[in-house]
Each structure stands twice: as C-alpha cells, then as structure tokens.
Design a protein around this motif. Structure first.
Motif, short mmCIF file in Angstrom:
data_model
loop_
_atom_site.label_atom_id
_atom_site.label_comp_id
_atom_site.label_asym_id
_atom_site.label_seq_id
_atom_site.Cartn_x
_atom_site.Cartn_y
_atom_site.Cartn_z
N GLY A 152 0.79 -1.22 0.00
CA GLY A 152 0.00 0.00 0.00
C GLY A 152 0.83 1.28 0.00
O GLY A 152 0.31 2.35 0.30
N GLU A 153 2.11 1.16 -0.31
CA GLU A 153 3.01 2.29 -0.43
C GLU A 153 2.97 3.22 0.78
O GLU A 153 3.23 2.79 1.89
N LEU A 154 2.61 4.49 0.59
CA LEU A 154 2.66 5.49 1.66
C LEU A 154 1.76 5.18 2.84
O LEU A 154 2.00 5.64 3.95
N ASP A 155 0.72 4.38 2.63
CA ASP A 155 -0.26 4.10 3.68
C ASP A 155 0.10 2.91 4.57
O ASP A 155 -0.60 2.63 5.54
N TYR A 156 1.19 2.22 4.26
CA TYR A 156 1.58 1.06 5.07
C TYR A 156 1.84 1.48 6.51
O TYR A 156 2.59 2.42 6.77
N GLU A 157 1.20 0.78 7.46
CA GLU A 157 1.42 1.05 8.88
C GLU A 157 2.64 0.28 9.36
O GLU A 157 2.66 -0.96 9.32
N LEU A 158 3.65 1.02 9.77
CA LEU A 158 4.90 0.42 10.21
C LEU A 158 4.71 -0.43 11.47
O LEU A 158 3.93 -0.08 12.34
N GLN A 159 5.46 -1.53 11.52
CA GLN A 159 5.40 -2.45 12.64
C GLN A 159 6.76 -2.49 13.33
O GLN A 159 7.79 -2.24 12.69
N PRO A 160 6.80 -2.80 14.62
CA PRO A 160 8.09 -2.90 15.31
C PRO A 160 9.03 -3.87 14.59
O PRO A 160 8.61 -4.92 14.11
N ALA A 161 10.28 -3.45 14.48
CA ALA A 161 11.36 -4.23 13.86
C ALA A 161 11.26 -4.35 12.35
O ALA A 161 12.02 -5.11 11.74
N ASP A 162 10.35 -3.61 11.70
CA ASP A 162 10.33 -3.58 10.24
C ASP A 162 11.69 -3.11 9.72
O ASP A 162 12.37 -2.31 10.37
N THR A 163 12.04 -3.58 8.54
CA THR A 163 13.19 -3.06 7.82
C THR A 163 12.68 -2.38 6.56
O THR A 163 11.99 -3.01 5.75
N VAL A 164 12.98 -1.09 6.44
CA VAL A 164 12.57 -0.32 5.27
C VAL A 164 13.84 0.05 4.51
O VAL A 164 14.75 0.66 5.07
N MET A 165 13.89 -0.35 3.26
CA MET A 165 15.08 -0.15 2.44
C MET A 165 14.75 0.78 1.28
O MET A 165 13.71 0.64 0.63
N PHE A 166 15.63 1.74 1.06
CA PHE A 166 15.51 2.68 -0.04
C PHE A 166 16.72 2.48 -0.95
O PHE A 166 17.85 2.67 -0.53
N ILE A 167 16.46 2.07 -2.18
CA ILE A 167 17.55 1.78 -3.13
C ILE A 167 17.40 2.69 -4.34
O ILE A 167 16.37 2.66 -5.02
N SER A 168 18.44 3.46 -4.59
CA SER A 168 18.42 4.33 -5.77
C SER A 168 18.71 3.50 -7.01
O SER A 168 19.67 2.73 -7.04
N THR A 169 17.90 3.70 -8.04
CA THR A 169 18.16 3.08 -9.33
C THR A 169 18.60 4.14 -10.32
O THR A 169 18.67 3.88 -11.52
N LEU A 170 18.87 5.35 -9.82
CA LEU A 170 19.28 6.46 -10.67
C LEU A 170 20.80 6.49 -10.76
O LEU A 170 21.48 6.53 -9.74
N HIS A 171 21.31 6.43 -11.97
CA HIS A 171 22.76 6.44 -12.15
C HIS A 171 23.11 7.35 -13.30
O HIS A 171 22.40 7.41 -14.31
N GLY A 172 24.18 8.07 -13.13
CA GLY A 172 24.65 8.96 -14.20
C GLY A 172 25.22 8.16 -15.34
O GLY A 172 25.47 6.97 -15.25
N GLY A 173 25.41 8.84 -16.44
CA GLY A 173 25.97 8.11 -17.59
C GLY A 173 26.70 9.03 -18.50
O GLY A 173 26.89 10.18 -18.29
#
Length: 109
Positions: free
Chosen positions: A88-109
């Motif tokens: 549910g993207e932005l609406d997800y209710e966080l739970q104790p001990a969740d791991t949230v990972m943000f990975i950039s797929t943007l790369h220069g060239g």
C-alpha cells in the motif's frame, strides 16, 4: 500512551550518499503525536516516516530523494524485502522491527 517504534532503515544504490554515507541505521521513532501533533492517528506510516527521515537523517540534495510527499521516481522502496507497492506504499502502517530499504536506481551516464 503510545510508545516509541524501533525500525531498521537501509539506504543503497547510492542513496546512502545523501545520508552521511551511512547505509544501515536502527532508529527509534517517537510517539507519532509527539512528532506530528496534528496527526489524527497514532500509527506511523511510510508517509510520516519519509517526513521524519527528511527532518532527521537527510543531509543534502532533498530533490534526489523526495518528490512531494513521496520518494522520487527511481527510488525503490522495500519493506521487509518486499516491494512497498504490495503493502500500500505510503499508507503502510509500520510495525516494530520492520526493515525499510531505499535503493536508488538512478545512475549517471
């Protein structure tokens, strides 16, 4: 009374460069009403987490991580190793001990 919420936040794919080059953090979020007094809920969601990250962890070039109240296109978000779209993207209710990972797929060239 609401308690703090402990989470693991990971940044990768270059996103960590915006966060003092720190890839993994264990964070303790305050009760939501303390962080955002006008909030109607006492449950942390990804939307509130992004605001907290902006105010507490983001060190430079906000536009490379955020767009409006969400992450910018090109930032993959995983919740416990699963694409956030399934939660549910932005609406997800966080739970104790969740791991949230943000990975950039943007790369220069």
């Amino acid at each position: 009374m609401a308690e703090t919420l402990k989470l693991n936040i990971h940044f990768g794919g270059g996103a960590e460069l915006l966060f003092d080059k720190i890839k993994k953090r264990e964070v303790e979020l305050p009760p939501l009403k303390k962080f955002k007094p006008d909030c109607q809920s006492d449950k942390w969601t990804i939307k509130e987490l992004l605001l907290w990250i902006k105010e507490n962890l983001l060190r430079e070039r906000e536009e490379l991580f955020l767009q409006g109240d969400s992450v910018r296109p090109g930032i993959l978000v995983l919740i416990n190793d699963t694409d956030w779209e399934l939660y549910g993207e932005l609406d997800y209710e966080l739970q104790p001990a969740d791991t949230v990972m943000f990975i950039s797929t943007l790369h220069g060239g």
